[in-house]
Design an enzyme around this catalytic site. Structure first.
Site, PDB file in Angstrom:
ATOM      1  N   ASP A  92       0.821  -1.206   0.000  1.00 22.00           N
ATOM      2  CA  ASP A  92       0.000   0.000   0.000  1.00 22.00           C
ATOM      3  C   ASP A  92       0.855   1.256   0.000  1.00 22.00           C
ATOM      4  O   ASP A  92       1.553   1.533   0.982  1.00 22.00           O
ATOM      5  CB  ASP A  92      -0.915  -0.015   1.229  1.00 22.00           C
ATOM      6  N   ASP A 347      -2.139   6.157  -5.701  1.00 17.28           N
ATOM      7  CA  ASP A 347      -2.444   5.204  -4.625  1.00 17.28           C
ATOM      8  C   ASP A 347      -2.581   3.787  -5.182  1.00 17.28           C
ATOM      9  O   ASP A 347      -3.443   3.530  -6.027  1.00 17.28           O
ATOM     10  CB  ASP A 347      -3.733   5.627  -3.932  1.00 17.28           C
TER      11      ASP A 347
END
Length: 497
Positions: A92, A347
């Site tokens: 992430d 992201d």
């Protein structure tokens, strides 16, 4: 042994370490799509659109958002030495801490959040693991804003020891981490972190810091944070080898939710160096090490700094071209103001790209005008999937294909335009959800309306992982820039390593 001999041996050891790990290291990223989670295409799309919206809105509230199966990518590495265990966590770029569930582990409200057949078991701490001191910098990072004295007091360090700064033996108190739809409490530990290599020796990082959670709410799987924080995985690798921590990239294999394509691993490359040696030390060894990689054909854009959200990767988006019509982005997509408003976050943990409402509507309107021939909107599909606009594709005359306009993202800076692969923004699939059960071919735009949040203290937009498919996305932490280049991602396995 004389001092000169010691210096010489130290130099030789450092050279061996550099030579061994000066080349990029490649991890496989595994997409988390599971047929046991999603029985229909509509169910899958609705889940991913809901998660993307939730994660984006919580970016604006300065809270991280959990990752979930079907939308994200996992990676594996070894942790500990007695015994050594394989750990599988989400990768992430939207968070900056490495944490994992530890035995004994209780997960509240985790039903339906994981697949018992594929979800890794909670980690057993090895005998080589040790608690992090309450006086360490790592403890301060996880308890941002708390003083060392406060942390030592929370760790029940005696007053005399606090005043004398002698609290090394007292471990860091547990820290709380909140997501948009979950949370956990963890303690910090240090242990050996190992990356298996194709040829020995393996890369082993001593005293790697991670959070160990025994209790979580809605969070059954850990996360390897790749954000800009000091405890992220790249930052900790940089302490061992600046080369490995200065750049990383990933190339997500195009899948369009096809289960056969989803099974193909996507390469995550640590220590990615371009052909002109843009790493920390631009020397001959690094240029030689990068000779087997693709040429430096990345479209680079500078990272934007945001003190309110220091660990996100912000960039500026200047415009979007639909067909041959350029649509200028609003000012808050291009820069960040003093309050932390604006910019676009890159992201890996959000599926779809989110855009401000007015800007999104302009793109959708232009896209619809240029989509030929004129097609009927599939309103019922939009309701069931959360995607919009969607069109029925089986109405055009026989032999006439759908003319989907090209989409180009123009990021801030020179030569920073990215031509999007068609499959990244227009998804075609068979819909069988009408009252008569008749299957019809539909196509949906894969960008989403992020709403209107002018003073949220967060990003104005977000670039999701679905739109990053078929692109190698490089994060150059040394030069503070993000790069994009079209790739056949599967071929990188043969070119790097």
């Amino acid at each position: 042994m004389g001092m000169n001999s010691s210096i010489f041996l130290t130099f030789i050891f450092a050279f061996i370490i550099f030579s061994t790990h000066s080349k990029p290291l490649v991890f496989p990223l595994t997409h988390t799509l599971s047929t046991s989670h999603f029985t229909t295409t509509h169910h899958l799309l609705k889940s991913t659109t809901t998660h993307s919206t939730t994660r984006f809105h919580h970016h604006n509230r300065r809270v991280s958002v959990a990752l979930s199966p079907g939308t994200d990518y996992t990676m594996s590495f070894s942790l500990g030495s007695s015994p050594k265990q394989t750990v599988t966590v989400y990768m992430d770029t939207g968070s900056d801490t490495v944490w994992l569930p530890c035995q004994p582990f209780t997960c509240i409200m985790c039903e339906g959040k994981y697949d018992p057949k594929t979800t890794p078991l909670p980690h057993n701490l090895s005998t080589s693991a040790s608690p992090v001191s309450c006086q360490s910098r790592a403890c301060s990072f996880t308890h941002s804003g708390a003083t060392t004295s406060d942390l030592c007091a929370s760790a029940r360090c005696p007053l005399e020891s606090i005043e004398m700064s002698e609290c090394e033996k007292h471990s860091c108190p547990p820290f709380y981490y909140a997501y948009g739809d979950g949370s956990f409490v963890a303690r910090l530990y240090k242990d050996s972190f190992e990356i298996p290599m194709s040829a020995p020796p393996a890369l082993i990082v001593k005293n790697f810091t991670f959070g160990c959670a025994h209790e979580a709410l809605g969070e059954p799987i850990g996360v390897a944070g790749f954000g800009r924080g000091a405890l992220s995985l790249p930052a900790q690798l940089a302490q061992f080898s600046p080369h490995l921590g200065s750049q990383f990239s990933y190339c997500l294999v195009s899948h369009s939710f096809d289960t056969d394509r989803v099974r193909q691993p996507s390469p995550l490359i640590l220590g990615r160096v371009d052909s002109v040696g843009s790493g920390v030390d631009q020397n001959k060894e690094k240029r030689v090490a990068s000779a087997d990689l693709e040429p430096d054909d990345f479209a680079y854009t500078n990272m934007l700094d945001n003190p309110k959200h220091p660990y996100y990767y912000y960039v500026g988006l200047d415009a979007v071209t639909v067909g041959n019509f350029r649509i200028t982005a609003p000012e808050n997509m291009k820069k960040i103001d003093r309050k932390g408003n604006g910019g676009m976050v890159v992201d890996s943990g959000t599926t779809y790209t989110m855009l401000p409402e007015k800007f999104y509507n302009m793109i959708v309107k232009e896209f619809g005008k240029r989509l030929k021939p004129g097609l009927k909107r599939a309103g019922s599909v939009e309701d069931r999937t959360g995607l919009s606009p969607c069109y029925y594709l089986d109405q055009q005359p026989k032999g006439v294909g759908v003319m989907v306009p090209q989409l180009v993202l123009h990021f801030g800076g020179n030569n920073s335009s990215v031509v999007m692969p068609r499959r990244n923004y227009f998804y075609e699939f068979m819909d069988g959800g009408d009252d008569e059960g008749v299957k019809r071919k539909v196509g949906c735009m894969m960008l989403m309306n992020g709403g209107y949040f002018p003073d949220s203290g967060g990003p104005a937009g977000l670039l999701g992982n679905y739109q990053q498919q078929g692109l190698e996305v490089v994060y150059d932490l040394w030069k503070k820039r993000v790069g994009f280049a079209r790739r056949k991602c599967a071929s990188l396995w043969d070119r790097v390593g």
